[in-house]
Write a protein that holds these residues in place. Structure first.
Motif, PDB file in Angstrom:
ATOM      1  N   LYS A 276      64.900  57.589 -72.006  1.00  0.00           N
ATOM      2  CA  LYS A 276      65.882  56.985 -71.101  1.00  0.00           C
ATOM      3  C   LYS A 276      66.675  58.058 -70.364  1.00  0.00           C
ATOM      4  CE  LYS A 276      66.527  52.857 -73.918  1.00  0.00           C
ATOM      5  NZ  LYS A 276      67.442  52.166 -74.844  1.00  0.00           N
ATOM      6  N   LEU A 277      67.082  59.083 -71.090  1.00  0.00           N
ATOM      7  CA  LEU A 277      67.858  60.165 -70.494  1.00  0.00           C
ATOM      8  C   LEU A 277      67.053  60.885 -69.409  1.00  0.00           C
ATOM      9  CD1 LEU A 277      70.475  61.813 -70.511  1.00  0.00           C
ATOM     10  CD2 LEU A 277      69.480  63.209 -72.335  1.00  0.00           C
ATOM     11  N   VAL A 278      65.790  61.165 -69.687  1.00  0.00           N
ATOM     12  CA  VAL A 278      64.936  61.831 -68.705  1.00  0.00           C
ATOM     13  C   VAL A 278      64.806  60.966 -67.445  1.00  0.00           C
ATOM     14  CG1 VAL A 278      62.565  62.588 -68.220  1.00  0.00           C
ATOM     15  CG2 VAL A 278      63.690  63.258 -70.355  1.00  0.00           C
ATOM     16  N   ARG A 279      64.644  59.660 -67.610  1.00  0.00           N
ATOM     17  CA  ARG A 279      64.533  58.772 -66.447  1.00  0.00           C
ATOM     18  C   ARG A 279      65.812  58.795 -65.611  1.00  0.00           C
ATOM     19  NH1 ARG A 279      61.781  54.182 -69.874  1.00  0.00           N
ATOM     20  NH2 ARG A 279      59.618  54.784 -69.603  1.00  0.00           N
ATOM     21  N   ILE A 280      66.951  58.721 -66.274  1.00  0.00           N
ATOM     22  CA  ILE A 280      68.235  58.730 -65.562  1.00  0.00           C
ATOM     23  C   ILE A 280      68.418  60.041 -64.801  1.00  0.00           C
ATOM     24  CG2 ILE A 280      70.747  58.793 -65.882  1.00  0.00           C
ATOM     25  CD1 ILE A 280      70.254  56.832 -68.286  1.00  0.00           C
ATOM     26  N   ILE A 281      68.161  61.145 -65.480  1.00  0.00           N
ATOM     27  CA  ILE A 281      68.350  62.452 -64.845  1.00  0.00           C
ATOM     28  C   ILE A 281      67.314  62.679 -63.751  1.00  0.00           C
ATOM     29  CG2 ILE A 281      68.316  64.951 -65.243  1.00  0.00           C
ATOM     30  CD1 ILE A 281      69.709  64.378 -67.932  1.00  0.00           C
ATOM     31  N   ALA A 282      66.081  62.223 -63.953  1.00  0.00           N
ATOM     32  CA  ALA A 282      65.058  62.367 -62.907  1.00  0.00           C
ATOM     33  C   ALA A 282      65.459  61.587 -61.661  1.00  0.00           C
ATOM     34  CB  ALA A 282      63.705  61.893 -63.422  1.00  0.00           C
ATOM     35  N   ARG A 283      65.999  60.395 -61.845  1.00  0.00           N
ATOM     36  CA  ARG A 283      66.454  59.595 -60.695  1.00  0.00           C
ATOM     37  C   ARG A 283      67.586  60.326 -59.970  1.00  0.00           C
ATOM     38  NH1 ARG A 283      67.305  54.918 -63.132  1.00  0.00           N
ATOM     39  NH2 ARG A 283      69.514  55.282 -63.471  1.00  0.00           N
ATOM     40  N   PHE A 284      68.521  60.880 -60.729  1.00  0.00           N
ATOM     41  CA  PHE A 284      69.620  61.653 -60.135  1.00  0.00           C
ATOM     42  C   PHE A 284      69.068  62.848 -59.357  1.00  0.00           C
ATOM     43  CE2 PHE A 284      72.254  65.451 -60.513  1.00  0.00           C
ATOM     44  CZ  PHE A 284      73.380  65.056 -59.807  1.00  0.00           C
ATOM     45  N   ARG A 285      68.125  63.593 -59.974  1.00  0.00           N
ATOM     46  CA  ARG A 285      67.553  64.770 -59.322  1.00  0.00           C
ATOM     47  C   ARG A 285      66.835  64.388 -58.036  1.00  0.00           C
ATOM     48  NH1 ARG A 285      63.512  66.591 -62.924  1.00  0.00           N
ATOM     49  NH2 ARG A 285      63.113  68.174 -61.359  1.00  0.00           N
ATOM     50  N   LYS A 286      66.041  63.322 -58.087  1.00  0.00           N
ATOM     51  CA  LYS A 286      65.307  62.881 -56.898  1.00  0.00           C
ATOM     52  C   LYS A 286      66.278  62.462 -55.804  1.00  0.00           C
ATOM     53  CE  LYS A 286      61.908  59.636 -55.246  1.00  0.00           C
ATOM     54  NZ  LYS A 286      62.223  58.251 -54.989  1.00  0.00           N
ATOM     55  N   ASP A 287      67.289  61.662 -56.175  1.00  0.00           N
ATOM     56  CA  ASP A 287      68.281  61.211 -55.200  1.00  0.00           C
ATOM     57  C   ASP A 287      69.089  62.376 -54.626  1.00  0.00           C
ATOM     58  OD1 ASP A 287      67.386  58.644 -55.694  1.00  0.00           O
ATOM     59  OD2 ASP A 287      69.146  58.054 -56.884  1.00  0.00           O
ATOM     60  N   SER A 288      69.175  63.467 -55.364  1.00  0.00           N
ATOM     61  CA  SER A 288      69.894  64.660 -54.896  1.00  0.00           C
ATOM     62  C   SER A 288      69.011  65.577 -54.058  1.00  0.00           C
ATOM     63  CB  SER A 288      70.443  65.436 -56.099  1.00  0.00           C
ATOM     64  OG  SER A 288      71.398  64.660 -56.793  1.00  0.00           O
ATOM     65  N   GLY A 289      67.735  65.195 -53.878  1.00  0.00           N
ATOM     66  CA  GLY A 289      66.834  65.998 -53.055  1.00  0.00           C
ATOM     67  C   GLY A 289      66.118  67.094 -53.808  1.00  0.00           C
ATOM     68  N   ASP A 290      66.117  67.039 -55.140  1.00  0.00           N
ATOM     69  CA  ASP A 290      65.482  68.084 -55.944  1.00  0.00           C
ATOM     70  C   ASP A 290      63.964  68.043 -55.834  1.00  0.00           C
ATOM     71  OD1 ASP A 290      65.690  70.269 -57.728  1.00  0.00           O
ATOM     72  OD2 ASP A 290      65.305  68.963 -59.438  1.00  0.00           O
ATOM     73  N   PHE A 291      63.393  66.856 -55.662  1.00  0.00           N
ATOM     74  CA  PHE A 291      61.945  66.731 -55.518  1.00  0.00           C
ATOM     75  C   PHE A 291      61.638  65.418 -54.816  1.00  0.00           C
ATOM     76  CE2 PHE A 291      62.942  64.606 -59.474  1.00  0.00           C
ATOM     77  CZ  PHE A 291      62.123  63.498 -59.483  1.00  0.00           C
TER      78      PHE A 291
END
Length: 178
Positions: free
Chosen positions: A153-168
């Motif tokens: 769950k944590l990885v999904r939340i952080i991945a969504r944050f990273r994607k929304d921040s333009g990380d990938f």
């Protein structure tokens, strides 16, 4: 975490209380999330550092060796390493300099671009990173400290944050093989 003195109160919860008391309630949840992530990173890095210390590796040195160890032939252009590690070029250069000094990595001229460098893991570097990876897997990654499916769950939340921040970006679908 062993060796850490437990505080009688959660300082992040106390900071949230203070944020609300000072009229910053709209920012309190965000401040709590950000400082919680930063503190969690500190705790995890302490475990990683303790695990890598017997190998004479920092996490930066480990990451570079592991990246090179994952490549098909144990080598890649320095620019590719910089892009994949998402670290400032100066930091990568300093890390590579230390790995070269310790004979864990070799730096060669790029065969097509005279201005660029190729990095290659040495047999000693490969042996060291395999031992360090076994230790990290056993002492940190297999039991990161999250219960049940919290890690997923944590990885999904952080991945969504990273994607929304333009990380990938979302990977593009691969064409079907011919």
């Amino acid at each position: 975490m062993a060796g850490t003195k437990r505080l009688p109160v959660d300082p992040i919860a106390e900071a949230k209380r203070q944020w609300v008391e000072h009229g910053w309630e709209s920012a309190a949840a965000g401040m709590t999330a950000v400082t919680s992530i930063i503190r969690a990173q500190q705790l995890l890095f302490a475990r990683i550092d303790a695990t890598l210390k017997p190998f004479g590796l920092s996490f930066a040195r480990y990451e570079m060796l592991r990246l090179l160890g994952f490549t098909r032939y144990g080598r890649m252009p320095m620019a590719s390493a910089i892009a994949r590690l998402q670290v400032h070029p100066t930091s990568v250069t300093n890390t590579v300099d230390r790995l070269v000094r310790d004979e864990l990595v070799e730096r060669h001229p790029h065969p097509l671009d005279g201005r660029a460098a190729m990095l290659e893991i040495t047999p000693a570097g490969r042996m060291l990173v395999e031992r360090a990876t076994t230790a990290l897997n056993t002492e940190v990654f297999e039991q990161p400290g999250f219960a049940g499916d919290d890690a997923t769950k944590l990885v999904r939340i952080i991945a969504r944050f990273r994607k929304d921040s333009g990380d990938f970006a979302e990977p593009k679908p691969q064409p079907d093989p011919l």
